[in-house]
Design a protein around this motif. Structure first.
Motif, PDB file in Angstrom:
ATOM      1  N   ARG A  15       5.871 -28.816   5.200  1.00 48.94           N
ATOM      2  CA  ARG A  15       6.423 -29.060   3.875  1.00 48.94           C
ATOM      3  C   ARG A  15       6.124 -30.477   3.403  1.00 48.94           C
ATOM      4  NH1 ARG A  15      11.884 -28.369   4.938  1.00 48.94           N
ATOM      5  NH2 ARG A  15      11.644 -26.852   6.575  1.00 48.94           N
ATOM      6  N   ARG A  16       6.225 -31.446   4.301  1.00 47.40           N
ATOM      7  CA  ARG A  16       5.964 -32.836   3.963  1.00 47.40           C
ATOM      8  C   ARG A  16       4.506 -33.023   3.543  1.00 47.40           C
ATOM      9  NH1 ARG A  16       8.906 -34.735   7.760  1.00 47.40           N
ATOM     10  NH2 ARG A  16       7.321 -34.597   9.350  1.00 47.40           N
ATOM     11  N   ARG A  17       3.590 -32.414   4.285  1.00 48.38           N
ATOM     12  CA  ARG A  17       2.177 -32.522   3.937  1.00 48.38           C
ATOM     13  C   ARG A  17       1.880 -31.814   2.618  1.00 48.38           C
ATOM     14  NH1 ARG A  17      -2.021 -34.607   5.682  1.00 48.38           N
ATOM     15  NH2 ARG A  17      -1.245 -35.093   7.735  1.00 48.38           N
ATOM     16  N   ALA A  18       2.531 -30.704   2.338  1.00 43.34           N
ATOM     17  CA  ALA A  18       2.312 -30.003   1.078  1.00 43.34           C
ATOM     18  C   ALA A  18       2.800 -30.838  -0.103  1.00 43.34           C
ATOM     19  CB  ALA A  18       3.020 -28.652   1.098  1.00 43.34           C
ATOM     20  N   ARG A  19       3.874 -31.588   0.106  1.00 46.87           N
ATOM     21  CA  ARG A  19       4.430 -32.382  -0.990  1.00 46.87           C
ATOM     22  C   ARG A  19       3.742 -33.737  -1.140  1.00 46.87           C
ATOM     23  NH1 ARG A  19      10.760 -34.015  -1.955  1.00 46.87           N
ATOM     24  NH2 ARG A  19      10.386 -35.093  -3.908  1.00 46.87           N
ATOM     25  N   PHE A  20       3.491 -34.426  -0.037  1.00 46.32           N
ATOM     26  CA  PHE A  20       2.972 -35.795  -0.087  1.00 46.32           C
ATOM     27  C   PHE A  20       1.553 -35.930   0.451  1.00 46.32           C
ATOM     28  CE2 PHE A  20       7.619 -36.190   0.573  1.00 46.32           C
ATOM     29  CZ  PHE A  20       7.931 -36.757  -0.644  1.00 46.32           C
ATOM     30  N   GLY A  21       0.893 -34.843   0.741  1.00 45.82           N
ATOM     31  CA  GLY A  21      -0.416 -34.908   1.373  1.00 45.82           C
ATOM     32  C   GLY A  21      -1.547 -35.339   0.467  1.00 45.82           C
ATOM     33  N   THR A  22      -1.370 -35.237  -0.851  1.00 40.10           N
ATOM     34  CA  THR A  22      -2.430 -35.628  -1.771  1.00 40.10           C
ATOM     35  C   THR A  22      -1.895 -36.650  -2.765  1.00 40.10           C
ATOM     36  OG1 THR A  22      -1.886 -33.851  -3.295  1.00 40.10           O
ATOM     37  CG2 THR A  22      -3.551 -33.367  -1.639  1.00 40.10           C
ATOM     38  N   LEU A  23      -2.799 -37.429  -3.309  1.00 38.20           N
ATOM     39  CA  LEU A  23      -2.425 -38.406  -4.318  1.00 38.20           C
ATOM     40  C   LEU A  23      -2.208 -37.702  -5.655  1.00 38.20           C
ATOM     41  CD1 LEU A  23      -4.980 -41.233  -3.514  1.00 38.20           C
ATOM     42  CD2 LEU A  23      -2.548 -41.197  -2.998  1.00 38.20           C
ATOM     43  N   PRO A  24      -1.375 -38.263  -6.520  1.00 35.18           N
ATOM     44  CA  PRO A  24      -1.200 -37.644  -7.839  1.00 35.18           C
ATOM     45  C   PRO A  24      -2.471 -37.769  -8.665  1.00 35.18           C
ATOM     46  CG  PRO A  24       0.015 -39.710  -7.690  1.00 35.18           C
ATOM     47  CD  PRO A  24      -0.539 -39.434  -6.331  1.00 35.18           C
ATOM     48  N   GLU A  25      -2.559 -36.979  -9.705  1.00 34.37           N
ATOM     49  CA  GLU A  25      -3.740 -37.033 -10.557  1.00 34.37           C
ATOM     50  C   GLU A  25      -3.825 -38.382 -11.247  1.00 34.37           C
ATOM     51  OE1 GLU A  25      -4.251 -33.820 -13.263  1.00 34.37           O
ATOM     52  OE2 GLU A  25      -3.429 -32.368 -11.852  1.00 34.37           O
ATOM     53  N   ARG A  26      -5.023 -38.829 -11.493  1.00 35.36           N
ATOM     54  CA  ARG A  26      -5.244 -40.126 -12.132  1.00 35.36           C
ATOM     55  C   ARG A  26      -4.838 -40.058 -13.608  1.00 35.36           C
ATOM     56  NH1 ARG A  26      -9.494 -44.063 -10.488  1.00 35.36           N
ATOM     57  NH2 ARG A  26      -9.306 -45.697 -12.043  1.00 35.36           N
ATOM     58  N   VAL A  27      -4.169 -41.113 -14.087  1.00 36.90           N
ATOM     59  CA  VAL A  27      -3.742 -41.195 -15.476  1.00 36.90           C
ATOM     60  C   VAL A  27      -4.719 -42.089 -16.227  1.00 36.90           C
ATOM     61  CG1 VAL A  27      -1.889 -41.883 -17.030  1.00 36.90           C
ATOM     62  CG2 VAL A  27      -1.338 -40.899 -14.808  1.00 36.90           C
ATOM     63  N   ARG A  28      -5.276 -41.580 -17.317  1.00 38.27           N
ATOM     64  CA  ARG A  28      -6.224 -42.366 -18.105  1.00 38.27           C
ATOM     65  C   ARG A  28      -5.493 -43.461 -18.867  1.00 38.27           C
ATOM     66  NH1 ARG A  28      -9.272 -38.138 -21.749  1.00 38.27           N
ATOM     67  NH2 ARG A  28      -7.429 -38.781 -22.875  1.00 38.27           N
ATOM     68  N   VAL A  29      -6.187 -44.553 -19.149  1.00 38.09           N
ATOM     69  CA  VAL A  29      -5.600 -45.661 -19.891  1.00 38.09           C
ATOM     70  C   VAL A  29      -5.223 -45.209 -21.295  1.00 38.09           C
ATOM     71  CG1 VAL A  29      -6.048 -47.962 -20.816  1.00 38.09           C
ATOM     72  CG2 VAL A  29      -6.879 -47.364 -18.556  1.00 38.09           C
ATOM     73  N   GLU A  30      -6.006 -44.349 -21.901  1.00 33.81           N
ATOM     74  CA  GLU A  30      -5.723 -43.852 -23.241  1.00 33.81           C
ATOM     75  C   GLU A  30      -4.390 -43.114 -23.299  1.00 33.81           C
ATOM     76  OE1 GLU A  30      -8.649 -42.960 -21.651  1.00 33.81           O
ATOM     77  OE2 GLU A  30      -9.917 -44.472 -22.579  1.00 33.81           O
ATOM     78  N   ASP A  31      -4.002 -42.493 -22.190  1.00 37.64           N
ATOM     79  CA  ASP A  31      -2.743 -41.761 -22.154  1.00 37.64           C
ATOM     80  C   ASP A  31      -1.543 -42.684 -21.935  1.00 37.64           C
ATOM     81  OD1 ASP A  31      -4.194 -39.452 -22.486  1.00 37.64           O
ATOM     82  OD2 ASP A  31      -4.264 -38.998 -20.339  1.00 37.64           O
ATOM     83  N   MET A  32      -1.781 -43.916 -21.490  1.00 34.31           N
ATOM     84  CA  MET A  32      -0.680 -44.844 -21.226  1.00 34.31           C
ATOM     85  C   MET A  32      -0.375 -45.750 -22.412  1.00 34.31           C
ATOM     86  SD  MET A  32      -1.223 -46.050 -17.314  1.00 34.31           S
ATOM     87  CE  MET A  32      -2.941 -46.485 -17.395  1.00 34.31           C
TER      88      MET A  32
END
Length: 59
Positions: A15-32
């Motif tokens: 469960r831990r690997r399924a939740r924290f095993g990958t990095l979140p998607e990259r946020v573009r500067v235009e979206d911030m």
């Protein structure tokens, strides 16, 4: 250093690997960044006549 062999994966580790095993998607500067005008348009300011002070003062 001790060398520990990884044991069989248990349910918590899975469960831990399924939740924290990958990095979140990259946020573009235009979206911030949100662009807004600094002030609201003022029609009275745009209607300024540069010769008006001369008429008021000299007449």
């Amino acid at each position: 250093m001790t060398s520990e062999k990884p044991g069989p994966p248990d349910a918590d580790a899975t469960r831990r690997r399924a939740r924290f095993g990958t990095l979140p998607e990259r946020v573009r500067v235009e979206d911030m960044v949100e662009e807004q005008p600094a002030t609201a348009p003022d029609s009275a300011r745009d209607a300024y006549n540069s010769d008006e002070w001369l008429v008021r003062t000299c007449l």
